[in-house]
Design an enzyme around this catalytic site. Sequence first.
Site, PDB file in Angstrom:
ATOM      1  N   HIS A   1       0.857  -1.192   0.000  1.00  0.00           N
ATOM      2  CA  HIS A   1       0.000   0.000   0.000  1.00  0.00           C
ATOM      3  C   HIS A   1       0.897   1.248   0.000  1.00  0.00           C
ATOM      4  O   HIS A   1       1.863   1.305   0.770  1.00  0.00           O
ATOM      5  CB  HIS A   1      -0.923   0.001   1.225  1.00  0.00           C
ATOM      6  CG  HIS A   1      -1.856   1.164   1.210  1.00  0.00           C
ATOM      7  ND1 HIS A   1      -2.983   1.200   0.401  1.00  0.00           N
ATOM      8  CD2 HIS A   1      -1.815   2.357   1.850  1.00  0.00           C
ATOM      9  CE1 HIS A   1      -3.590   2.360   0.563  1.00  0.00           C
ATOM     10  NE2 HIS A   1      -2.909   3.081   1.432  1.00  0.00           N
TER      11      HIS A   1
ATOM     12  N   GLU B   1       8.335   1.279  -2.235  1.00  0.00           N
ATOM     13  CA  GLU B   1       7.608   0.078  -2.661  1.00  0.00           C
ATOM     14  C   GLU B   1       8.508  -0.984  -3.285  1.00  0.00           C
ATOM     15  O   GLU B   1       8.443  -2.161  -2.931  1.00  0.00           O
ATOM     16  CB  GLU B   1       6.512   0.451  -3.665  1.00  0.00           C
ATOM     17  CG  GLU B   1       5.451   1.347  -3.080  1.00  0.00           C
ATOM     18  CD  GLU B   1       4.304   1.608  -4.038  1.00  0.00           C
ATOM     19  OE1 GLU B   1       3.846   0.686  -4.717  1.00  0.00           O
ATOM     20  OE2 GLU B   1       3.852   2.761  -4.103  1.00  0.00           O
TER      21      GLU B   1
HETATM   22  C1  GAR Z   1       1.284   0.947  -6.439  1.00  0.00           C
HETATM   23  O1  GAR Z   1       1.623   2.258  -6.069  1.00  0.00           O
HETATM   24  C2  GAR Z   1       0.638   0.224  -5.273  1.00  0.00           C
HETATM   25  O2  GAR Z   1       1.186   0.576  -4.041  1.00  0.00           O
HETATM   26  C3  GAR Z   1      -0.793   0.712  -5.387  1.00  0.00           C
HETATM   27  O3  GAR Z   1      -1.043   0.673  -6.775  1.00  0.00           O
HETATM   28  C4  GAR Z   1       0.170   0.953  -7.485  1.00  0.00           C
HETATM   29  C5  GAR Z   1       0.378  -0.095  -8.535  1.00  0.00           C
HETATM   30  O4  GAR Z   1       1.471   0.230  -9.370  1.00  0.00           O
HETATM   31  N1  GAR Z   1      -1.685  -0.123  -4.624  1.00  0.00           N
HETATM   32  C6  GAR Z   1      -2.716   0.377  -3.938  1.00  0.00           C
HETATM   33  O5  GAR Z   1      -3.043   1.547  -3.950  1.00  0.00           O
HETATM   34  C7  GAR Z   1      -3.473  -0.641  -3.121  1.00  0.00           C
HETATM   35  N2  GAR Z   1      -4.395  -0.021  -2.219  1.00  0.00           N
HETATM   36  P1  GAR Z   1       2.181  -0.881 -10.273  1.00  0.00           P
HETATM   37  O6  GAR Z   1       1.091  -1.574 -11.101  1.00  0.00           O
HETATM   38  O7  GAR Z   1       3.109  -0.100 -11.153  1.00  0.00           O
HETATM   39  O8  GAR Z   1       2.900  -1.834  -9.383  1.00  0.00           O
END
Ligand code: GAR
Length: 208
Positions: free
Chosen positions: A110, A181
């Site tokens: 998250h 992340e």
């Molecule tokens: C990421 O920033 C992740 O933390 C977020 O979606 C994005 C996906 O990016 N997740 C959430 O907000 C979950 N509540 P990605 O497809 O490039 O990994």
Amino acid sequence: MLKIAVLVSGGGTNLQAIIDGITNQTIKNTQICVVISNNAGAYALERARQNEIDAVCVSPKDYGSRDAFNDALLAEVQKYNVDLIVLAGFLVKIPENLVKQYEGRIINIHPSLIPSFCGVGFYGLKVHEAALARGVKVTGATVHYVDDGMDTGAIILQKAVLVEEGDTPEILQRRVMEQAEWVILPQAIDMIANKTVTQANEKLITLK
Ligand code: GAR
């Protein structure tokens, strides 16, 4: 060998960080068995294909009801006999049946320091918009186990990131991804694969 399924909805940069971690061995004893998306157009599926990983779409649009979608998602995961489900930008509320079947075996990334800016309605760019609107000076990311609530499970790792003057939601999102992340998600998977952390009775257990 920890067998994982990675569930995605979008670009898949976190999936890429996991693939890279396995390649460069910062994540040890781990194999991605399948990447599943609710969105057929997700670039994450393309990343999986490029790395010769099974890439599957299970879209709610293809099912008559939410229950039918939930059952199909569970069935798809079960086909691969995985030990751990990794939610890497999977923007669908995880069905109850999946949480029950895989209790203590689902983790999520998250893009904030939980319990700030999490729960219903906080996903993707919205999280960073809310952080900037509140004027916080520090934000970050969290990897946590998934329980039947929204972003409420036991926290495994968190990493803080500074907000800078002039940040837009997009700039902040990118910094949180790069500095937090893509670091803590691979690290958490490695910790689970190599048994330095686990979860029981909703509590995080550090084993080493
Ligand atoms: C990421 O920033 C992740 O933390 C977020 O979606 C994005 C996906 O990016 N997740 C959430 O907000 C979950 N509540 P990605 O497809 O490039 O990994």
